[in-house]
Write a protein that holds these residues in place. Structure first.
Motif, PDB file in Angstrom:
ATOM      1  N   LEU A  81       0.855  -1.177   0.000  1.00  0.00           N
ATOM      2  CA  LEU A  81       0.000   0.000   0.000  1.00  0.00           C
ATOM      3  C   LEU A  81       0.890   1.226   0.000  1.00  0.00           C
ATOM      4  CD1 LEU A  81      -2.933   1.011   0.057  1.00  0.00           C
ATOM      5  CD2 LEU A  81      -2.704   1.205   2.540  1.00  0.00           C
ATOM      6  N   GLN A  82       0.914   1.914  -1.123  1.00  0.00           N
ATOM      7  CA  GLN A  82       1.653   3.164  -1.237  1.00  0.00           C
ATOM      8  C   GLN A  82       0.739   4.274  -0.745  1.00  0.00           C
ATOM      9  OE1 GLN A  82       4.899   4.089  -2.710  1.00  0.00           O
ATOM     10  NE2 GLN A  82       4.314   6.014  -1.723  1.00  0.00           N
ATOM     11  N   MET A  83       1.165   4.989   0.270  1.00  0.00           N
ATOM     12  CA  MET A  83       0.351   6.049   0.864  1.00  0.00           C
ATOM     13  C   MET A  83       1.054   7.378   0.655  1.00  0.00           C
ATOM     14  SD  MET A  83      -0.881   4.191   4.393  1.00  0.00           S
ATOM     15  CE  MET A  83       0.720   4.269   5.165  1.00  0.00           C
ATOM     16  N   ASN A  84       0.435   8.244  -0.096  1.00  0.00           N
ATOM     17  CA  ASN A  84       0.981   9.571  -0.387  1.00  0.00           C
ATOM     18  C   ASN A  84       0.119  10.661   0.233  1.00  0.00           C
ATOM     19  OD1 ASN A  84       2.970   8.374  -2.029  1.00  0.00           O
ATOM     20  ND2 ASN A  84       1.644   8.500  -3.838  1.00  0.00           N
ATOM     21  N   SER A  85       0.697  11.825   0.368  1.00  0.00           N
ATOM     22  CA  SER A  85      -0.018  12.994   0.897  1.00  0.00           C
ATOM     23  C   SER A  85      -0.721  12.659   2.206  1.00  0.00           C
ATOM     24  CB  SER A  85      -1.038  13.511  -0.137  1.00  0.00           C
ATOM     25  OG  SER A  85      -0.404  13.854  -1.348  1.00  0.00           O
ATOM     26  N   LEU A  86      -0.001  12.041   3.091  1.00  0.00           N
ATOM     27  CA  LEU A  86      -0.579  11.584   4.351  1.00  0.00           C
ATOM     28  C   LEU A  86      -1.027  12.762   5.213  1.00  0.00           C
ATOM     29  CD1 LEU A  86       1.846   8.648   5.001  1.00  0.00           C
ATOM     30  CD2 LEU A  86      -0.650   8.451   4.939  1.00  0.00           C
ATOM     31  N   LYS A  87      -2.112  12.541   5.929  1.00  0.00           N
ATOM     32  CA  LYS A  87      -2.717  13.582   6.756  1.00  0.00           C
ATOM     33  C   LYS A  87      -2.563  13.245   8.231  1.00  0.00           C
ATOM     34  CE  LYS A  87      -6.188  14.342   3.151  1.00  0.00           C
ATOM     35  NZ  LYS A  87      -7.630  14.388   2.834  1.00  0.00           N
ATOM     36  N   LEU A  88      -2.608  14.274   9.069  1.00  0.00           N
ATOM     37  CA  LEU A  88      -2.451  14.083  10.500  1.00  0.00           C
ATOM     38  C   LEU A  88      -3.440  13.055  11.045  1.00  0.00           C
ATOM     39  CD1 LEU A  88      -1.957  17.766  11.693  1.00  0.00           C
ATOM     40  CD2 LEU A  88      -0.224  15.967  11.639  1.00  0.00           C
ATOM     41  N   GLU A  89      -4.684  13.144  10.564  1.00  0.00           N
ATOM     42  CA  GLU A  89      -5.732  12.271  11.101  1.00  0.00           C
ATOM     43  C   GLU A  89      -5.588  10.818  10.646  1.00  0.00           C
ATOM     44  OE1 GLU A  89      -6.101  14.957   9.194  1.00  0.00           O
ATOM     45  OE2 GLU A  89      -7.675  14.671   7.652  1.00  0.00           O
ATOM     46  N   GLU A  90      -4.602  10.540   9.817  1.00  0.00           N
ATOM     47  CA  GLU A  90      -4.376   9.164   9.379  1.00  0.00           C
ATOM     48  C   GLU A  90      -3.378   8.427  10.270  1.00  0.00           C
ATOM     49  OE1 GLU A  90      -3.710  10.198   5.173  1.00  0.00           O
ATOM     50  OE2 GLU A  90      -5.630   9.212   4.770  1.00  0.00           O
ATOM     51  N   THR A  91      -2.999   9.050  11.323  1.00  0.00           N
ATOM     52  CA  THR A  91      -2.205   8.368  12.347  1.00  0.00           C
ATOM     53  C   THR A  91      -3.014   7.230  12.953  1.00  0.00           C
ATOM     54  OG1 THR A  91      -0.834  10.268  12.944  1.00  0.00           O
ATOM     55  CG2 THR A  91      -1.250   8.652  14.670  1.00  0.00           C
ATOM     56  N   GLY A  92      -2.360   6.105  13.125  1.00  0.00           N
ATOM     57  CA  GLY A  92      -3.054   4.985  13.741  1.00  0.00           C
ATOM     58  C   GLY A  92      -2.334   3.683  13.473  1.00  0.00           C
ATOM     59  N   MET A  93      -2.959   2.616  13.897  1.00  0.00           N
ATOM     60  CA  MET A  93      -2.436   1.279  13.650  1.00  0.00           C
ATOM     61  C   MET A  93      -3.073   0.759  12.363  1.00  0.00           C
ATOM     62  SD  MET A  93      -0.328  -0.933  14.950  1.00  0.00           S
ATOM     63  CE  MET A  93      -0.268  -0.802  16.731  1.00  0.00           C
ATOM     64  N   TYR A  94      -2.254   0.284  11.488  1.00  0.00           N
ATOM     65  CA  TYR A  94      -2.717  -0.248  10.216  1.00  0.00           C
ATOM     66  C   TYR A  94      -2.596  -1.760  10.246  1.00  0.00           C
ATOM     67  CZ  TYR A  94      -3.092   4.372   8.136  1.00  0.00           C
ATOM     68  OH  TYR A  94      -3.471   5.663   7.843  1.00  0.00           O
ATOM     69  N   TYR A  95      -3.697  -2.417   9.949  1.00  0.00           N
ATOM     70  CA  TYR A  95      -3.756  -3.868   9.998  1.00  0.00           C
ATOM     71  C   TYR A  95      -3.989  -4.442   8.608  1.00  0.00           C
ATOM     72  CZ  TYR A  95      -4.565  -3.170  15.002  1.00  0.00           C
ATOM     73  OH  TYR A  95      -4.450  -2.808  16.311  1.00  0.00           O
ATOM     74  N   CYS A  96      -3.210  -5.441   8.284  1.00  0.00           N
ATOM     75  CA  CYS A  96      -3.451  -6.198   7.068  1.00  0.00           C
ATOM     76  C   CYS A  96      -4.466  -7.287   7.376  1.00  0.00           C
ATOM     77  CB  CYS A  96      -2.149  -6.806   6.582  1.00  0.00           C
ATOM     78  SG  CYS A  96      -2.313  -7.808   5.085  1.00  0.00           S
ATOM     79  N   ALA A  97      -5.317  -7.569   6.428  1.00  0.00           N
ATOM     80  CA  ALA A  97      -6.317  -8.614   6.620  1.00  0.00           C
ATOM     81  C   ALA A  97      -6.514  -9.373   5.330  1.00  0.00           C
ATOM     82  CB  ALA A  97      -7.640  -8.013   7.093  1.00  0.00           C
ATOM     83  N   ASP A  98      -6.910 -10.605   5.490  1.00  0.00           N
ATOM     84  CA  ASP A  98      -7.132 -11.517   4.378  1.00  0.00           C
ATOM     85  C   ASP A  98      -8.566 -12.019   4.451  1.00  0.00           C
ATOM     86  OD1 ASP A  98      -6.846 -14.811   3.782  1.00  0.00           O
ATOM     87  OD2 ASP A  98      -5.990 -13.461   2.299  1.00  0.00           O
ATOM     88  N   GLY A  99      -9.059 -12.525   3.316  1.00  0.00           N
ATOM     89  CA  GLY A  99     -10.421 -13.046   3.344  1.00  0.00           C
ATOM     90  C   GLY A  99     -11.458 -11.944   3.454  1.00  0.00           C
ATOM     91  N   LEU A 100     -11.183 -10.826   2.827  1.00  0.00           N
ATOM     92  CA  LEU A 100     -12.090  -9.692   2.887  1.00  0.00           C
ATOM     93  C   LEU A 100     -13.101  -9.765   1.750  1.00  0.00           C
ATOM     94  CD1 LEU A 100      -9.434  -6.925   3.585  1.00  0.00           C
ATOM     95  CD2 LEU A 100     -10.901  -8.073   5.244  1.00  0.00           C
ATOM     96  N   ARG A 101     -14.037  -8.859   1.776  1.00  0.00           N
ATOM     97  CA  ARG A 101     -15.000  -8.726   0.688  1.00  0.00           C
ATOM     98  C   ARG A 101     -15.420  -7.275   0.621  1.00  0.00           C
ATOM     99  NH1 ARG A 101     -20.189  -8.848   3.069  1.00  0.00           N
ATOM    100  NH2 ARG A 101     -20.104  -9.368   5.279  1.00  0.00           N
ATOM    101  N   THR A 102     -15.792  -6.879  -0.561  1.00  0.00           N
ATOM    102  CA  THR A 102     -16.289  -5.523  -0.730  1.00  0.00           C
ATOM    103  C   THR A 102     -17.794  -5.586  -0.928  1.00  0.00           C
ATOM    104  OG1 THR A 102     -15.755  -5.648  -3.077  1.00  0.00           O
ATOM    105  CG2 THR A 102     -14.148  -4.609  -1.640  1.00  0.00           C
ATOM    106  N   ASN A 103     -18.476  -4.693  -0.283  1.00  0.00           N
ATOM    107  CA  ASN A 103     -19.932  -4.633  -0.334  1.00  0.00           C
ATOM    108  C   ASN A 103     -20.312  -3.189  -0.620  1.00  0.00           C
ATOM    109  OD1 ASN A 103     -22.656  -4.997  -0.055  1.00  0.00           O
ATOM    110  ND2 ASN A 103     -22.619  -5.331   2.153  1.00  0.00           N
ATOM    111  N   GLY A 104     -20.423  -2.890  -1.906  1.00  0.00           N
ATOM    112  CA  GLY A 104     -20.683  -1.507  -2.274  1.00  0.00           C
ATOM    113  C   GLY A 104     -19.480  -0.653  -1.931  1.00  0.00           C
ATOM    114  N   ASP A 105     -19.685   0.348  -1.087  1.00  0.00           N
ATOM    115  CA  ASP A 105     -18.609   1.240  -0.693  1.00  0.00           C
ATOM    116  C   ASP A 105     -17.915   0.787   0.579  1.00  0.00           C
ATOM    117  OD1 ASP A 105     -20.526   4.132  -1.755  1.00  0.00           O
ATOM    118  OD2 ASP A 105     -19.137   2.856  -2.857  1.00  0.00           O
ATOM    119  N   ILE A 106     -18.229  -0.403   1.031  1.00  0.00           N
ATOM    120  CA  ILE A 106     -17.719  -0.872   2.313  1.00  0.00           C
ATOM    121  C   ILE A 106     -16.741  -2.028   2.114  1.00  0.00           C
ATOM    122  CG2 ILE A 106     -18.330  -1.845   4.549  1.00  0.00           C
ATOM    123  CD1 ILE A 106     -19.302   0.992   4.119  1.00  0.00           C
ATOM    124  N   LEU A 107     -15.655  -1.998   2.869  1.00  0.00           N
ATOM    125  CA  LEU A 107     -14.731  -3.118   2.938  1.00  0.00           C
ATOM    126  C   LEU A 107     -15.067  -3.892   4.197  1.00  0.00           C
ATOM    127  CD1 LEU A 107     -12.231  -4.564   1.799  1.00  0.00           C
ATOM    128  CD2 LEU A 107     -10.828  -3.053   3.226  1.00  0.00           C
TER     129      LEU A 107
END
Length: 125
Positions: A81-107
């Motif tokens: 995941l290339q993350m550019n133009s990062l914002k202050l509010e994007e601070t946090g813990m980032y978790y990788c996950a497998d077995g996902l699905r997309t449902n419309g606009d939702i992951l």
């Protein structure tokens, strides 16, 4: 059981860039939906981006479209995941996950979803 190992988190100033990686091992299949969630302090976990490793189709949350880009290395069972133009509010813990699905606009997760341990991303002013 799939094991996921994230790397690439760290500290960067607002406007900067980071690349996260997630390596999958064990029980991998040729086509899967892998992606990233993040959790800011005091907030719920939210889906950020995902990729269907077979087709290469991608999902991005509205807030990151145009700034984040997913890619993969099939030989290494790794997504990035290339993350550019990062914002202050994007601070946090980032978790990788497998077995996902997309449902419309939702992951979303599924009953088969697995999680990595997370990697911390700190954005400073």
């Amino acid at each position: 059981q799939v094991q996921l190992v994230e790397s690439g988190g760290g500290s960067v100033q607002a406007g900067g860039s980071l690349i996260l990686s997630c390596a999958a091992s064990g029980g991998t299949s040729r086509s899967r939906c892998m992606g990233w969630f993040r959790q800011a302090p005091g907030k719920e976990r939210e889906g950020v981006a995902a990729m269907y490793t077979g087709s290469g189709s991608t999902y991005y949350a509205t807030s990151v479209k145009g700034r984040f880009t997913s890619s993969q290395d099939n030989a290494e069972n790794t997504i990035y995941l290339q993350m550019n133009s990062l914002k202050l509010e994007e601070t946090g813990m980032y978790y990788c996950a497998d077995g996902l699905r997309t449902n419309g606009d939702i992951l979303a997760t599924s009953t088969n979803s697995c999680w990595g341990q997370g990697t911390q991303v700190n954005i400073s002013s």
